[in-house]
Write a protein that holds these residues in place. Structure first.
Motif, PDB file in Angstrom:
ATOM      1  N   GLY A  14     -66.493  37.064  32.030  1.00 39.31           N
ATOM      2  CA  GLY A  14     -66.822  36.441  33.305  1.00 39.31           C
ATOM      3  C   GLY A  14     -66.948  34.931  33.172  1.00 39.31           C
ATOM      4  N   LEU A  15     -66.065  34.199  33.864  1.00 34.11           N
ATOM      5  CA  LEU A  15     -66.128  32.742  33.829  1.00 34.11           C
ATOM      6  C   LEU A  15     -67.216  32.216  34.747  1.00 34.11           C
ATOM      7  N   GLY A  16     -67.352  32.808  35.926  1.00 36.50           N
ATOM      8  CA  GLY A  16     -68.397  32.398  36.855  1.00 36.50           C
ATOM      9  C   GLY A  16     -68.352  30.915  37.160  1.00 36.50           C
ATOM     10  N   VAL A  17     -69.523  30.278  37.146  1.00 32.55           N
ATOM     11  CA  VAL A  17     -69.577  28.844  37.417  1.00 32.55           C
ATOM     12  C   VAL A  17     -69.420  28.012  36.150  1.00 32.55           C
ATOM     13  N   GLY A  18     -69.215  28.663  35.010  1.00 34.04           N
ATOM     14  CA  GLY A  18     -68.820  27.955  33.803  1.00 34.04           C
ATOM     15  C   GLY A  18     -69.910  27.577  32.828  1.00 34.04           C
ATOM     16  N   PHE A  19     -71.169  27.904  33.113  1.00 31.18           N
ATOM     17  CA  PHE A  19     -72.255  27.493  32.230  1.00 31.18           C
ATOM     18  C   PHE A  19     -72.121  28.093  30.832  1.00 31.18           C
ATOM     19  N   SER A  20     -71.820  29.383  30.740  1.00 29.96           N
ATOM     20  CA  SER A  20     -71.745  30.043  29.431  1.00 29.96           C
ATOM     21  C   SER A  20     -70.600  29.480  28.603  1.00 29.96           C
ATOM     22  N   LEU A  21     -69.434  29.315  29.227  1.00 27.99           N
ATOM     23  CA  LEU A  21     -68.285  28.796  28.490  1.00 27.99           C
ATOM     24  C   LEU A  21     -68.535  27.369  28.024  1.00 27.99           C
ATOM     25  N   ALA A  22     -69.055  26.514  28.893  1.00 25.49           N
ATOM     26  CA  ALA A  22     -69.310  25.125  28.509  1.00 25.49           C
ATOM     27  C   ALA A  22     -70.300  25.057  27.356  1.00 25.49           C
ATOM     28  N   TYR A  23     -71.301  25.933  27.367  1.00 24.23           N
ATOM     29  CA  TYR A  23     -72.299  25.939  26.302  1.00 24.23           C
ATOM     30  C   TYR A  23     -71.683  26.389  24.984  1.00 24.23           C
ATOM     31  N   ALA A  24     -70.807  27.386  25.048  1.00 21.13           N
ATOM     32  CA  ALA A  24     -70.141  27.857  23.831  1.00 21.13           C
ATOM     33  C   ALA A  24     -69.248  26.764  23.247  1.00 21.13           C
ATOM     34  N   VAL A  25     -68.503  26.073  24.092  1.00 20.38           N
ATOM     35  CA  VAL A  25     -67.594  25.027  23.615  1.00 20.38           C
ATOM     36  C   VAL A  25     -68.370  23.866  22.996  1.00 20.38           C
ATOM     37  N   ALA A  26     -69.575  23.612  23.504  1.00 24.19           N
ATOM     38  CA  ALA A  26     -70.389  22.519  22.956  1.00 24.19           C
ATOM     39  C   ALA A  26     -70.953  22.831  21.576  1.00 24.19           C
ATOM     40  N   GLU A  27     -70.837  24.090  21.128  1.00 22.05           N
ATOM     41  CA  GLU A  27     -71.347  24.505  19.820  1.00 22.05           C
ATOM     42  C   GLU A  27     -70.177  24.561  18.831  1.00 22.05           C
TER      43      GLU A  27
END
Length: 236
Positions: free
Chosen positions: A81-94
């Motif tokens: 689930g991409l949703g509004v992108g919070f989870s993906l952005a957080y993963a990419v920042a790690e």
């Protein structure tokens, strides 16, 4: 064309930015003040107002890999689930994450990130070299017999195990769905599941499906019951 909706109960006006009909029904992007909302088949799914629990979904999975000593160099993660992108952005920042697969069935949501206002919340994460965007239904993707295994599965589908907007999504949280998730994890891998409310029944279902170290972490919200991230580990 956008459609202005009247103010409700003194709150900010709501503006419909886009409305699409897809294979799973209607999906709508709305703006309320400075925040954006995703509505599916008339039911609120998520907005950009907070994001703490969506970030915890990813961080808790990585912490659990570290805690159990199961973390490998550049562990892989699938975000459902991409949703509004919070989870993906957080993963990419790690930088410790290696492969980051994001599975999203709604083409409209992908578009809203690539060329729409939600791109400001995913922060260009879709263009990270570690990220693969998989445009398909999560259940079908996971059930593929030849599918790869991941070190972590981070699932933010519908509103959680006890309240699904799309009836077919309930299969993800039953015995058959949990068996699929177990097999899609590498030994020692971590499952993290977002929920709009605590679910003791889901915790028991995880244990019955063979998962170990089942815990739930709550995130207080401004109104109502806390959001929850359910965590479990494939022990063998």
């Amino acid at each position: 064309m956008t459609t202005a909706l009247p103010e409700r109960d003194g709150h900010e006006a709501v503006v419909t930015l886009d409305r699409r009909e897809g294979p799973f029904g209607e999906v709508v992007l709305r703006q309320r003040g400075r925040h954006y909302e995703i509505i599916a088949n008339g039911c609120f799914l998520m907005d950009t107002a907070d994001g703490r629990s969506e970030r915890l979904l990813v961080q808790a999975a990585l912490d659990e890999l570290d805690r159990t000593g199961a973390a490998v160099t550049a562990p892989s993660v699938l975000i459902g689930g991409l949703g509004v992108g919070f989870s993906l952005a957080y993963a990419v920042a790690e930088p410790r994450w290696g492969r980051i697969a994001i599975v999203e069935r709604e083409n409209a949501i992908i578009d809203w990130h690539r060329s729409g206002p939600l791109g400001g919340f995913s922060g260009g994460a879709l263009d990270d070299e570690r990220v693969e965007v998989i445009h398909t239904d999560l259940l079908g993707y996971l059930a593929a017999s030849d599918g790869e295994r991941y070190d972590a599965l981070c699932l933010d589908i519908d509103n959680g195990p006890d309240w699904t907007v799309t009836d077919s999504n309930s299969g993800l949280y039953g015995a058959d769905g949990l068996a699929v998730l177990w097999h899609r994890l590498r030994p020692g891998g971590v499952l993290a599941v977002w929920s709009a409310q605590p679910s003791p029944d889901f915790e028991e279902a995880l244990r019955a499906a063979g998962f170990a170290d089942v815990v739930s972490r709550e995130v207080p919200v401004s109104r109502g019951v806390p959001d929850v991230v359910h965590l479990a580990r494939r022990s063998g």
